[in-house]
Scaffold this active site. Structure first.
Site, PDB file in Angstrom:
ATOM      1  N   GLY A  22       0.827  -1.206   0.000  1.00 34.90           N
ATOM      2  CA  GLY A  22       0.000   0.000   0.000  1.00 34.90           C
ATOM      3  C   GLY A  22       0.857   1.250   0.000  1.00 34.90           C
ATOM      4  O   GLY A  22       0.540   2.252   0.646  1.00 34.90           O
ATOM      5  N   GLN A  26      -1.949   7.589   1.075  1.00 32.37           N
ATOM      6  CA  GLN A  26      -1.629   8.865   1.706  1.00 32.37           C
ATOM      7  C   GLN A  26      -0.428   8.758   2.641  1.00 32.37           C
ATOM      8  O   GLN A  26       0.481   9.581   2.602  1.00 32.37           O
ATOM      9  CB  GLN A  26      -2.845   9.378   2.494  1.00 32.37           C
ATOM     10  CG  GLN A  26      -2.647  10.760   3.100  1.00 32.37           C
ATOM     11  CD  GLN A  26      -3.807  11.170   4.008  1.00 32.37           C
ATOM     12  OE1 GLN A  26      -4.557  10.326   4.480  1.00 32.37           O
ATOM     13  NE2 GLN A  26      -3.943  12.454   4.240  1.00 32.37           N
ATOM     14  N   ASP A  48       2.063  -1.850  -4.496  1.00 35.11           N
ATOM     15  CA  ASP A  48       0.664  -1.421  -4.450  1.00 35.11           C
ATOM     16  C   ASP A  48      -0.106  -2.206  -5.501  1.00 35.11           C
ATOM     17  O   ASP A  48       0.477  -2.931  -6.312  1.00 35.11           O
ATOM     18  CB  ASP A  48       0.540   0.092  -4.676  1.00 35.11           C
ATOM     19  CG  ASP A  48      -0.639   0.688  -3.888  1.00 35.11           C
ATOM     20  OD1 ASP A  48      -1.777   0.203  -4.075  1.00 35.11           O
ATOM     21  OD2 ASP A  48      -0.418   1.618  -3.090  1.00 35.11           O
ATOM     22  N   ILE A  49      -1.416  -2.033  -5.503  1.00 34.53           N
ATOM     23  CA  ILE A  49      -2.286  -2.788  -6.398  1.00 34.53           C
ATOM     24  C   ILE A  49      -2.115  -2.383  -7.854  1.00 34.53           C
ATOM     25  O   ILE A  49      -2.411  -3.146  -8.768  1.00 34.53           O
ATOM     26  CB  ILE A  49      -3.775  -2.641  -5.960  1.00 34.53           C
ATOM     27  CG1 ILE A  49      -4.701  -3.588  -6.714  1.00 34.53           C
ATOM     28  CG2 ILE A  49      -4.232  -1.204  -6.086  1.00 34.53           C
ATOM     29  CD1 ILE A  49      -4.547  -5.036  -6.379  1.00 34.53           C
ATOM     30  N   ARG A  50      -1.627  -1.160  -8.063  1.00 33.93           N
ATOM     31  CA  ARG A  50      -1.419  -0.702  -9.438  1.00 33.93           C
ATOM     32  C   ARG A  50      -0.169   0.169  -9.494  1.00 33.93           C
ATOM     33  O   ARG A  50       0.267   0.716  -8.487  1.00 33.93           O
ATOM     34  CB  ARG A  50      -2.633   0.068  -9.964  1.00 33.93           C
ATOM     35  CG  ARG A  50      -2.957   1.324  -9.196  1.00 33.93           C
ATOM     36  CD  ARG A  50      -4.319   1.893  -9.591  1.00 33.93           C
ATOM     37  NE  ARG A  50      -4.620   3.126  -8.903  1.00 33.93           N
ATOM     38  CZ  ARG A  50      -5.089   3.198  -7.656  1.00 33.93           C
ATOM     39  NH1 ARG A  50      -5.292   2.097  -6.964  1.00 33.93           N
ATOM     40  NH2 ARG A  50      -5.351   4.366  -7.102  1.00 33.93           N
ATOM     41  N   TYR A 156     -14.795   0.659   9.144  1.00 34.06           N
ATOM     42  CA  TYR A 156     -13.358   0.852   9.307  1.00 34.06           C
ATOM     43  C   TYR A 156     -12.947   0.614  10.753  1.00 34.06           C
ATOM     44  O   TYR A 156     -11.988  -0.121  11.032  1.00 34.06           O
ATOM     45  CB  TYR A 156     -13.004   2.271   8.864  1.00 34.06           C
ATOM     46  CG  TYR A 156     -11.535   2.626   8.940  1.00 34.06           C
ATOM     47  CD1 TYR A 156     -10.600   1.929   8.197  1.00 34.06           C
ATOM     48  CD2 TYR A 156     -11.099   3.675   9.734  1.00 34.06           C
ATOM     49  CE1 TYR A 156      -9.250   2.259   8.252  1.00 34.06           C
ATOM     50  CE2 TYR A 156      -9.758   4.019   9.794  1.00 34.06           C
ATOM     51  CZ  TYR A 156      -8.833   3.309   9.056  1.00 34.06           C
ATOM     52  OH  TYR A 156      -7.500   3.640   9.114  1.00 34.06           O
ATOM     53  N   LYS A 160     -10.538  -2.320  12.346  1.00 36.83           N
ATOM     54  CA  LYS A 160      -9.312  -1.971  13.059  1.00 36.83           C
ATOM     55  C   LYS A 160      -9.321  -2.519  14.489  1.00 36.83           C
ATOM     56  O   LYS A 160      -8.293  -2.997  14.985  1.00 36.83           O
ATOM     57  CB  LYS A 160      -9.107  -0.453  13.062  1.00 36.83           C
ATOM     58  CG  LYS A 160      -8.675   0.112  11.706  1.00 36.83           C
ATOM     59  CD  LYS A 160      -7.344  -0.452  11.251  1.00 36.83           C
ATOM     60  CE  LYS A 160      -6.839   0.169   9.967  1.00 36.83           C
ATOM     61  NZ  LYS A 160      -5.584  -0.448   9.500  1.00 36.83           N
TER      62      LYS A 160
END
Length: 330
Positions: A22, A26, A48-50, A156, A160
């Protein structure tokens, strides 16, 4: 290529090989840059995914990886002989509310993959971020303690809090060295807001420069814990460099920098832009904000591994405007 290290050489041996999952998010964007500076570009693998066209991809080793694919992660770990994993992939608060099933899948199963790889002895150390979203409407809102009622009311936050329990379990049962901090709202000049409830505090600086006005999706007196990204990156690397015996909490540490309301932030901005105006149109994110703490007690982090923030609302605002005007709004 020059390699820069932190002053304490015992933490920067060449044996440290880092994988960031990831890395284009940010936090991941700035964390990747700092880890490359600290440990050497060749010792940090961003993923990362892309594959985007940005500094994370262009300034060092980058691999495309799906955080939900155990085999892909395992292959990267073996390929680069990874010792430390920073799992930064997640769906944030406001975005997660729009897609709860995927948020749960991503936030939980990516963690399980890394925990199980550590349990199997494939990696030595994990950083996994938690959040103030683990708290809920029944949590004491002022100076929220490290140990308190936790009844999160968002997807979320639920993911967590569950992750914190599993982190602690894997540490106690299997000896997995996982370290975590509960990030407050994070503010950065170099990356765009990422779908979080606290992201108004990023966008407001951009709008002050470009429009001279801002519409807040939170009410004027919604106080929330916040932190400048420089401090968040500093805390993240500090907890990973701390001696294992100093990490006494294996769920997640409270972390704090400052707390303020949209109104207080707007008042600080008017010191730099006297004609700046703000109005308030609360949306669905107001309900999320109302369920979170207004301020955080992070004394455990300060006592256990020496956490200390550098930024408050005043010097953060100075630094935000300085960097935005030097880079984005030249």
């Amino acid at each position: 290529m020059s390699i820069f290290y932190l002053c304490d050489s015992k933490h920067t041996t060449m044996q440290t090989k880092i994988l960031i999952i990831g890395a284009c998010g940010q936090i991941g964007t700035e964390l990747t840059a700092k880890l490359r500076e600290t440990y050497g570009v060749e010792n940090v693998v961003a993923s990362d995914i892309r594959k985007l066209e940005n500094d994370v991809v262009n300034n060092g080793i980058f691999e495309v990886v799906n955080a939900l694919d155990y085999n892909q992660i395992e292959q990267l770990i073996e390929k680069y002989q990874i010792t430390d994993v920073y799992l930064m992939a997640a769906l944030l608060s406001a975005t997660a509310e729009k897609n709860p099933a995927f948020a749960w899948d991503l936030n939980m199963n990516s963690l399980f993959h890394v925990l199980n790889l550590a349990k199997a002895g494939k990696i030595k150390k994990i950083f996994w971020p938690s959040s103030i979203a683990v708290f809920g409407p029944t949590t004491p809102r002022e100076n929220t303690p490290q140990y308190t009622v936790m009844e999160p009311s968002t997807v979320y936050g639920i993911s967590k809090q569950t992750g914190e329990r599993w982190a602690e379990y894997y540490n106690k049962q299997y000896g997995v060295d996982i370290r975590s901090i509960r990030y407050p709202g994070l503010i950065s000049w170099s990356t765009e807001a990422g779908g979080g409830t606290t992201d108004y505090a990023v966008d407001i600086y951009h709008k002050a420069i470009t429009d001279g006005k801002f519409t807040s999706f939170l009410s004027e007196n919604s106080a929330l814990p916040m932190m400048y990204m420089d401090d968040a990156i500093k805390a993240t690397i500090s907890i990973m460099q701390a001696d294992a015996e100093d990490i006494k909490i294996r769920s997640s540490y409270n972390l704090s920098g400052m707390s303020f309301t949209p109104k207080q932030l707007a008042e600080e901005i008017t010191k730099h832009y006297p004609n700046f105006t703000i109005n308030y149109e609360p949306d669905f994110r107001q309900k999320i904000a109302d369920s979170w703490p207004a301020s955080i007690d992070d004394s455990s982090a300060r006592e256990d591994w020496g956490w200390k923030n550098d930024f408050n609302i005043e010097n953060m605002t100075v630094d935000m405007f300085k960097n935005l005007k030097e880079t984005i709004y030249k």
